[in-house]
Design an enzyme around this catalytic site. Sequence first.
Site, short mmCIF file in Angstrom:
data_model
loop_
_atom_site.label_atom_id
_atom_site.label_comp_id
_atom_site.label_asym_id
_atom_site.label_seq_id
_atom_site.Cartn_x
_atom_site.Cartn_y
_atom_site.Cartn_z
N CYS A 379 0.76 -1.23 -0.02
CA CYS A 379 -0.09 0.06 -0.01
C CYS A 379 0.95 1.27 -0.08
CB CYS A 379 -0.89 -0.01 1.14
SG CYS A 379 -2.36 1.13 1.04
N HIS A 515 -3.31 -5.26 0.00
CA HIS A 515 -2.83 -5.99 1.27
C HIS A 515 -2.87 -7.26 1.16
CE1 HIS A 515 -2.57 -2.00 3.57
NE2 HIS A 515 -3.61 -1.65 2.82
N GLU A 517 -1.54 -9.44 2.92
CA GLU A 517 -1.37 -10.13 4.31
C GLU A 517 -2.84 -10.64 4.82
OE1 GLU A 517 -1.72 -5.41 5.21
OE2 GLU A 517 -0.94 -6.76 3.99
#
Length: 545
Positions: A379, A515, A517
């Site tokens: 990001c 993102h 994750e």
Amino acid sequence: MTTNYIFVTGGVVSSLGKGIAAASLAAILEARGLKVTMMKLDPYINVDPGTMSPTQHGEVFVTEDGAETDLDLGHYERFIRTKMTKRNNFTAGRVYEEVLRKERRGDYLGATIQVIPHITNEIKERVIAGSEGHDIAIVEVGGTVGDIESLPFMEAIRQLAVQKGRERTMFMHLTLVPYLAAAGEVKTKPTQHSVKELRSIGIQPDILICRSDRVIPANERAKIALFCNVQEKAVISMKDVDSIYKIPQLIKAQGLDDFVCKRFGITAPEANLAEWEQVIYEEANPTDEVTIGMVGKYIELPDAYKSVNEALKHAGLKNRLSVKIKYIDSQDVEAKGFEMLEGLDAILVPGGFGSRGIEGKIRTAQYARENKIPYLGICLGMQVALIEFARNVAGLADAHSTEFNAETKNPVVGLITEWVDSEGKVEERTENSNLGGTMRLGSQLCHLKNGSKARELYGNASIHERHRHRYEVNNNLLPQLEKAGLKISGLSADKKLVEIIEMPNHPWFVAAQFHPEFTSTPRDGHPLFEGFVKAAGQQLRGELK
């Protein structure tokens, strides 16, 4: 399908790990072939955690459908296969907002609006709607028993137990059983008082999860059962462990899943925890340790980067590497220079908002690029890499993002004014839009370029990843950046937004606007993180080319 409910509460102190305990039970039940979902009810007045400080609340976890939710939903998705949605998390603020909207619309036909029944009914309706289509719904109530703000939620779940029937509902209460060194024993009185408080509002727990730094002796568990009116086999000792992924096995060994299934009258095969056993084995048997520097602005609270931390660990498991995360404040990089970054095997710059520490992040990207250190930008981590490249390689000396410098002559990153959301609707924003709920959110399609590192890592021509941002690469300046060597390896579905960039003449430098994750799990990992940690291992061994 008839849904059974397990309501999870906490007592004595906060941060006992209700989310982990609930997710661990869910993992075991799922391993028995049951369809399980989870919910988190947050008693705070914020509508959602989207605008809350990461150093107070921790990270904001983004679901596939674009909901900004509590970080516990990240735990849920890492432990079970069910994907969370906006239905799986709501706050007191959201409930009050909806009740007031209905009142203004006239839905209540002039009735006096009260906590009971209007607020409690709204809570119950949301719980029921979010649990449809599942065998078991595990519903966690945030906070601690006795908190004034949680009372409407406690009353709502009490009413639900009456309405659905006690044969279809259970209450699981987490409590602290401290060990007093001076006395040489664990003390059960805090647990007794916590259960007394719970019973005073009409809730009798069926299961007690007793948190302690050691195994609670059988005689103390029997004492807790007697004084708290709970079956002895339902008093579960949950000691501190060095890995949260050991907890499913820990509570299964005490028969909690059998107790739940018997109580609900469910016949299901024994849980197959082979995948979790493999996770634990990989975690306990690394071949080496890599040090990864995480350069951010919220490092005083590691939970602000909870999913990133876990994704790095997951990637370590897949590479048989132990990952040591070195947290570095980007302001320290500004003040002390590159010495803060020396000795790292790889560098990760995560997401964030605001101008504080931004130049430190830009310098971090420069250090990684110039010194051929593996770099993963997420990001804002992609945007600072782009700014650094524009300044130091493409010759745009004052390049910046309009988020940090509205007057820059070379805005390589700017506000997205229009995009298509995860439901296919066109969203429009301006500089004057509210901060809350105004970002590009949720799972979005991304096309990967042939021959790119990203395409190699994912093994697919297109992917779906989750987003949370309101600024994006300025396409007007892309030709100059690409001419200087920047590689655009991922584009949005309409090919208008840059999603992934890679650096030329660098062994491993990948930065993404999304993102990754949020979709990493201990059992499956994530290709970007796996490739990144693998590169860190190669850097450690001097094999990275």
